[in-house]
Write a protein that holds these residues in place. Sequence first.
Motif, PDB file in Angstrom:
ATOM      1  N   ALA A 240      19.197  28.836  46.958  1.00 51.18           N
ATOM      2  CA  ALA A 240      19.633  30.210  46.683  1.00 51.18           C
ATOM      3  C   ALA A 240      21.147  30.351  46.835  1.00 51.18           C
ATOM      4  N   LEU A 241      21.716  29.694  47.848  1.00 50.24           N
ATOM      5  CA  LEU A 241      23.170  29.757  48.063  1.00 50.24           C
ATOM      6  C   LEU A 241      23.916  29.022  46.951  1.00 50.24           C
ATOM      7  N   ARG A 242      23.375  27.867  46.512  1.00 52.44           N
ATOM      8  CA  ARG A 242      24.004  27.139  45.392  1.00 52.44           C
ATOM      9  C   ARG A 242      23.987  27.990  44.125  1.00 52.44           C
ATOM     10  N   LYS A 243      22.870  28.645  43.867  1.00 56.93           N
ATOM     11  CA  LYS A 243      22.748  29.499  42.683  1.00 56.93           C
ATOM     12  C   LYS A 243      23.708  30.688  42.774  1.00 56.93           C
ATOM     13  N   LEU A 244      23.828  31.265  43.971  1.00 55.15           N
ATOM     14  CA  LEU A 244      24.735  32.396  44.158  1.00 55.15           C
ATOM     15  C   LEU A 244      26.177  31.990  43.917  1.00 55.15           C
ATOM     16  N   ILE A 245      26.560  30.825  44.434  1.00 53.47           N
ATOM     17  CA  ILE A 245      27.937  30.338  44.280  1.00 53.47           C
ATOM     18  C   ILE A 245      28.248  30.013  42.821  1.00 53.47           C
ATOM     19  N   ARG A 246      27.242  29.434  42.107  1.00 48.91           N
ATOM     20  CA  ARG A 246      27.458  29.081  40.703  1.00 48.91           C
ATOM     21  C   ARG A 246      27.621  30.318  39.814  1.00 48.91           C
ATOM     22  N   THR A 247      26.843  31.356  40.105  1.00 45.71           N
ATOM     23  CA  THR A 247      26.817  32.531  39.236  1.00 45.71           C
ATOM     24  C   THR A 247      27.839  33.595  39.597  1.00 45.71           C
TER      25      THR A 247
ATOM     26  N   LEU B  15      26.907  37.476  55.398  1.00 48.60           N
ATOM     27  CA  LEU B  15      26.950  38.212  54.124  1.00 48.60           C
ATOM     28  C   LEU B  15      26.434  37.347  52.981  1.00 48.60           C
ATOM     29  N   LEU B  16      26.766  36.069  53.004  1.00 49.80           N
ATOM     30  CA  LEU B  16      26.255  35.146  51.985  1.00 49.80           C
ATOM     31  C   LEU B  16      24.733  35.029  52.052  1.00 49.80           C
ATOM     32  N   ILE B  17      24.202  34.996  53.271  1.00 49.61           N
ATOM     33  CA  ILE B  17      22.747  34.938  53.440  1.00 49.61           C
ATOM     34  C   ILE B  17      22.092  36.178  52.824  1.00 49.61           C
ATOM     35  N   ILE B  18      22.665  37.352  53.104  1.00 48.60           N
ATOM     36  CA  ILE B  18      22.117  38.609  52.573  1.00 48.60           C
ATOM     37  C   ILE B  18      22.183  38.632  51.047  1.00 48.60           C
ATOM     38  N   LEU B  19      23.326  38.239  50.492  1.00 48.39           N
ATOM     39  CA  LEU B  19      23.503  38.242  49.036  1.00 48.39           C
ATOM     40  C   LEU B  19      22.572  37.236  48.369  1.00 48.39           C
ATOM     41  N   ALA B  20      22.406  36.057  48.984  1.00 47.55           N
ATOM     42  CA  ALA B  20      21.535  35.032  48.416  1.00 47.55           C
ATOM     43  C   ALA B  20      20.081  35.515  48.372  1.00 47.55           C
ATOM     44  N   ILE B  21      19.652  36.197  49.415  1.00 37.96           N
ATOM     45  CA  ILE B  21      18.276  36.709  49.465  1.00 37.96           C
ATOM     46  C   ILE B  21      18.069  37.844  48.469  1.00 37.96           C
TER      47      ILE B  21
END
Length: 311
Positions: A300-307, A43-49
């Motif tokens: 992309a995962l770092r940006k997703l986690i930060r935001t 799910l994290l992969i999908i959200l990051a993309i």
Amino acid sequence: MKSENQTVAVEFLLLGLSDDPELQPILFGLFLSMYLVTVLGNLLIILAICSNSHLRTPMYFFLSNLSFTDICFSTSTVPRMLVNIQRQSKTISYAGCLTQVCFVLVFAGVENFLLAAMAYDRYVAICHPLRYSVIMNPHLCFLLILLSLTISIVDGLLHSLMVLGLFFCTELEVPHFFCEFDQDIKLACSDTLLNNILVYVVTSMLGGVPLLGIIYSYIKIVSSILRMSSSGGKHKAFSTCGSHLSVVSLFYGTAFGVYISSAFTDSTRKTAIASLMYTVVPQMLNPFIYSLRNRDMKEALRKLIRTSPFL
């Protein structure tokens, strides 16, 4: 066999990995953890993309579909096993078993075709970089996904309908933690020759053709990379294929492991463990492979986690 010794199956018994009552809580915790890691990781992969405009390319489009397929693949087997362990029951209805067989075949087929599509994407990117955007256009990408899904659904329904026409004996014990097609066929009392022929023909076509496509793509990729004069270009080309090649090796390696274990061992427990390696482990490890080996995915995962306020 006489007709009174045949029956239309009402329930199957999924024997699972162990009969030891003391191991059931451990197995429950282990499989629950693996399932949650699989769902959350993919799910994290999908959200990051989806949240990163730089990753809206064919490669990551296929990757997001692969992650979604991995979630569905695991969901078709693991939750039912967790329910059975929790309820201390090994039964699954005939309709439930048939449905599970169909979904497992569909999602395994889709994953197989997606890996082939991703190999073709890498082949075009490395061997024909100037024509990449023209060849790998959105229309072709969507068509490849649609074709993969359509063929896999037809395959799953075809095999399920073949099982539907079988009669089963009274001993309906499946030596696995889910309803596996091959094991269900072995329990039938009626003639399964046509089913076995169908299995070999379809597996050879739907499994062999994508695998040959992957092998051909990587032969061309390696040949193209070796002709590059720049060492930096070679490293960059190899790095873009590393994650995909690892996932392909894991998927097909465990699949061949299941085949070899079922062909050369009489132990049903060993075969069940091999099936676990095929249906659960690759889906759990795929997000780690892509997030650890791919620099763009890391960012992309770092940006997703930060935001994200929820992560």
